[in-house]
Motif scaffolding. Structure first.
Motif, PDB file in Angstrom:
ATOM      1  N   ARG A  39      61.514 -15.872  -1.568  1.00 25.83           N
ATOM      2  CA  ARG A  39      62.593 -16.871  -1.516  1.00 25.83           C
ATOM      3  C   ARG A  39      63.833 -16.372  -2.261  1.00 25.83           C
ATOM      4  NH1 ARG A  39      59.612 -22.633  -2.797  1.00 25.83           N
ATOM      5  NH2 ARG A  39      58.176 -22.611  -1.034  1.00 25.83           N
ATOM      6  N   SER A  40      63.626 -15.815  -3.452  1.00 29.32           N
ATOM      7  CA  SER A  40      64.757 -15.324  -4.244  1.00 29.32           C
ATOM      8  C   SER A  40      65.443 -14.147  -3.571  1.00 29.32           C
ATOM      9  CB  SER A  40      64.287 -14.903  -5.638  1.00 29.32           C
ATOM     10  OG  SER A  40      63.844 -16.006  -6.362  1.00 29.32           O
ATOM     11  N   LEU A  41      64.646 -13.204  -3.072  1.00 26.91           N
ATOM     12  CA  LEU A  41      65.243 -12.035  -2.420  1.00 26.91           C
ATOM     13  C   LEU A  41      66.067 -12.436  -1.207  1.00 26.91           C
ATOM     14  CD1 LEU A  41      62.343  -9.423  -2.587  1.00 26.91           C
ATOM     15  CD2 LEU A  41      64.514  -9.355  -3.819  1.00 26.91           C
ATOM     16  N   SER A  42      65.538 -13.351  -0.407  1.00 26.94           N
ATOM     17  CA  SER A  42      66.278 -13.754   0.794  1.00 26.94           C
ATOM     18  C   SER A  42      67.537 -14.536   0.440  1.00 26.94           C
ATOM     19  CB  SER A  42      65.384 -14.570   1.722  1.00 26.94           C
ATOM     20  OG  SER A  42      65.014 -15.793   1.119  1.00 26.94           O
ATOM     21  N   LYS A  43      67.519 -15.212  -0.692  1.00 26.86           N
ATOM     22  CA  LYS A  43      68.713 -15.953  -1.123  1.00 26.86           C
ATOM     23  C   LYS A  43      69.812 -14.994  -1.577  1.00 26.86           C
ATOM     24  CE  LYS A  43      70.173 -19.404  -4.506  1.00 26.86           C
ATOM     25  NZ  LYS A  43      69.733 -20.240  -5.632  1.00 26.86           N
ATOM     26  N   TYR A  44      69.444 -13.982  -2.363  1.00 28.47           N
ATOM     27  CA  TYR A  44      70.439 -13.061  -2.911  1.00 28.47           C
ATOM     28  C   TYR A  44      70.751 -11.897  -1.983  1.00 28.47           C
ATOM     29  CZ  TYR A  44      69.889 -15.697  -7.189  1.00 28.47           C
ATOM     30  OH  TYR A  44      69.853 -16.709  -8.109  1.00 28.47           O
ATOM     31  N   PHE A  45      69.815 -11.534  -1.112  1.00 31.58           N
ATOM     32  CA  PHE A  45      69.997 -10.419  -0.179  1.00 31.58           C
ATOM     33  C   PHE A  45      69.630 -10.860   1.231  1.00 31.58           C
ATOM     34  CE2 PHE A  45      68.667  -8.570  -4.274  1.00 31.58           C
ATOM     35  CZ  PHE A  45      69.794  -7.826  -4.568  1.00 31.58           C
ATOM     36  N   PRO A  46      70.346 -11.803   1.820  1.00 34.25           N
ATOM     37  CA  PRO A  46      69.946 -12.306   3.141  1.00 34.25           C
ATOM     38  C   PRO A  46      70.130 -11.284   4.265  1.00 34.25           C
ATOM     39  CG  PRO A  46      72.023 -13.286   2.479  1.00 34.25           C
ATOM     40  CD  PRO A  46      71.519 -12.502   1.306  1.00 34.25           C
ATOM     41  N   GLY A  47      71.099 -10.423   4.154  1.00 41.12           N
ATOM     42  CA  GLY A  47      71.384  -9.458   5.215  1.00 41.12           C
ATOM     43  C   GLY A  47      70.183  -8.641   5.661  1.00 41.12           C
ATOM     44  N   PRO A  48      69.466  -8.004   4.738  1.00 39.27           N
ATOM     45  CA  PRO A  48      68.317  -7.197   5.153  1.00 39.27           C
ATOM     46  C   PRO A  48      67.203  -8.005   5.817  1.00 39.27           C
ATOM     47  CG  PRO A  48      68.993  -6.591   2.947  1.00 39.27           C
ATOM     48  CD  PRO A  48      69.780  -7.806   3.335  1.00 39.27           C
ATOM     49  N   PHE A  49      67.126  -9.304   5.540  1.00 46.77           N
ATOM     50  CA  PHE A  49      66.074 -10.135   6.116  1.00 46.77           C
ATOM     51  C   PHE A  49      66.401 -10.602   7.536  1.00 46.77           C
ATOM     52  CE2 PHE A  49      64.809 -10.383   1.729  1.00 46.77           C
ATOM     53  CZ  PHE A  49      63.436 -10.555   1.776  1.00 46.77           C
TER      54      PHE A  49
ATOM     55  N   GLY B 107      70.161 -18.621   7.570  1.00 51.34           N
ATOM     56  CA  GLY B 107      71.103 -19.434   8.337  1.00 51.34           C
ATOM     57  C   GLY B 107      72.408 -19.644   7.596  1.00 51.34           C
ATOM     58  N   LYS B 108      72.328 -19.889   6.293  1.00 51.83           N
ATOM     59  CA  LYS B 108      73.538 -20.064   5.489  1.00 51.83           C
ATOM     60  C   LYS B 108      74.375 -18.789   5.508  1.00 51.83           C
ATOM     61  CE  LYS B 108      71.555 -23.451   2.375  1.00 51.83           C
ATOM     62  NZ  LYS B 108      71.033 -23.687   1.026  1.00 51.83           N
ATOM     63  N   HIS B 109      73.694 -17.651   5.388  1.00 51.51           N
ATOM     64  CA  HIS B 109      74.398 -16.365   5.399  1.00 51.51           C
ATOM     65  C   HIS B 109      75.068 -16.126   6.750  1.00 51.51           C
ATOM     66  CE1 HIS B 109      75.280 -12.141   4.689  1.00 51.51           C
ATOM     67  NE2 HIS B 109      74.627 -11.846   5.804  1.00 51.51           N
ATOM     68  N   ALA B 110      74.323 -16.379   7.825  1.00 49.85           N
ATOM     69  CA  ALA B 110      74.882 -16.163   9.169  1.00 49.85           C
ATOM     70  C   ALA B 110      76.055 -17.111   9.423  1.00 49.85           C
ATOM     71  CB  ALA B 110      73.796 -16.362  10.230  1.00 49.85           C
ATOM     72  N   GLY B 111      75.937 -18.365   8.985  1.00 51.22           N
ATOM     73  CA  GLY B 111      77.029 -19.324   9.154  1.00 51.22           C
ATOM     74  C   GLY B 111      78.259 -18.934   8.358  1.00 51.22           C
ATOM     75  N   ALA B 112      78.049 -18.466   7.145  1.00 50.76           N
ATOM     76  CA  ALA B 112      79.174 -18.033   6.310  1.00 50.76           C
ATOM     77  C   ALA B 112      79.847 -16.798   6.898  1.00 50.76           C
ATOM     78  CB  ALA B 112      78.697 -17.739   4.891  1.00 50.76           C
ATOM     79  N   SER B 113      79.059 -15.907   7.478  1.00 57.45           N
ATOM     80  CA  SER B 113      79.622 -14.701   8.087  1.00 57.45           C
ATOM     81  C   SER B 113      80.490 -15.065   9.280  1.00 57.45           C
ATOM     82  CB  SER B 113      78.510 -13.765   8.555  1.00 57.45           C
ATOM     83  OG  SER B 113      77.785 -13.298   7.448  1.00 57.45           O
ATOM     84  N   ARG B 114      80.023 -16.007  10.102  1.00 59.52           N
ATOM     85  CA  ARG B 114      80.798 -16.415  11.282  1.00 59.52           C
ATOM     86  C   ARG B 114      82.099 -17.106  10.869  1.00 59.52           C
ATOM     87  NH1 ARG B 114      76.153 -18.940  13.719  1.00 59.52           N
ATOM     88  NH2 ARG B 114      74.916 -17.242  14.499  1.00 59.52           N
ATOM     89  N   THR B 115      82.021 -17.937   9.851  1.00 61.70           N
ATOM     90  CA  THR B 115      83.198 -18.660   9.374  1.00 61.70           C
ATOM     91  C   THR B 115      84.254 -17.694   8.838  1.00 61.70           C
ATOM     92  OG1 THR B 115      81.816 -20.558   8.791  1.00 61.70           O
ATOM     93  CG2 THR B 115      83.999 -20.462   7.809  1.00 61.70           C
ATOM     94  N   SER B 116      83.810 -16.685   8.096  1.00 61.45           N
ATOM     95  CA  SER B 116      84.764 -15.731   7.535  1.00 61.45           C
ATOM     96  C   SER B 116      85.372 -14.850   8.623  1.00 61.45           C
ATOM     97  CB  SER B 116      84.105 -14.878   6.459  1.00 61.45           C
ATOM     98  OG  SER B 116      83.113 -14.050   7.008  1.00 61.45           O
ATOM     99  N   GLU B 117      84.626 -14.578   9.700  1.00 61.22           N
ATOM    100  CA  GLU B 117      85.151 -13.771  10.795  1.00 61.22           C
ATOM    101  C   GLU B 117      86.185 -14.544  11.623  1.00 61.22           C
ATOM    102  OE1 GLU B 117      81.787 -12.497  13.052  1.00 61.22           O
ATOM    103  OE2 GLU B 117      81.096 -11.133  11.503  1.00 61.22           O
ATOM    104  N   GLU B 118      85.969 -15.865  11.746  1.00 55.86           N
ATOM    105  CA  GLU B 118      86.874 -16.701  12.540  1.00 55.86           C
ATOM    106  C   GLU B 118      88.184 -16.971  11.810  1.00 55.86           C
ATOM    107  OE1 GLU B 118      84.619 -20.190  13.398  1.00 55.86           O
ATOM    108  OE2 GLU B 118      83.306 -19.155  14.802  1.00 55.86           O
TER     109      GLU B 118
END
Length: 127
Positions: free
Chosen positions: A75-85, A115-126
């Protein structure tokens, strides 16, 4: 794995100052699988009995609600390093069909972080 929590503060500090690569994630998932197939509650038996003595909690409820050390690390790793997951999201989603509630709860936690990471990435790209 049960002694991993004793080193949690050291691991968190070390991991925050380094990185996790996508090729490391299968080893983490493998450890998670090994932990899930181990005897339920064995790793947390000592800490559970200490907590039960300090407060009145139904042992059956406590056993259901307490994640293992490996689940907490994932849980901690995916929170701090979501990209590799991200590329392992399907393997993580397969845990949702398992009978153990803790496995599904941990999988939902990891997928939420992704999901939070992917959503934040899309928002920053837009923007």
């Amino acid at each position: 794995a049960h002694r991993l929590m004793e080193l949690g503060f050291v691991l968190r500090r070390a991991l925050l100052s380094t990185w996790l690569l996508p090729e490391h994630v299968p080893a983490v998932i493998e450890a998670w699988d090994a932990d899930d197939t181990a005897e339920p509650g064995a790793a947390n038996a000592a800490s559970s009995s200490k907590r039960r003595r300090s407060r009145k909690v139904d042992p059956a409820l406590e056993a259901q609600a307490e994640p293992s050390a490996t689940q907490l690390v994932v849980r901690s790793l995916s929170k701090y390093f979501p990209g590799p997951f991200l590329q392992h999201a399907f393997a993580i989603s397969q845990r949702l069909t398992r009978a153990e509630p803790d496995a599904a709860r941990s999988a939902l936690s990891v997928l939420s972080a992704l999901g939070k990471h992917a959503g934040a990435s899309r928002t920053s790209e837009e923007g």
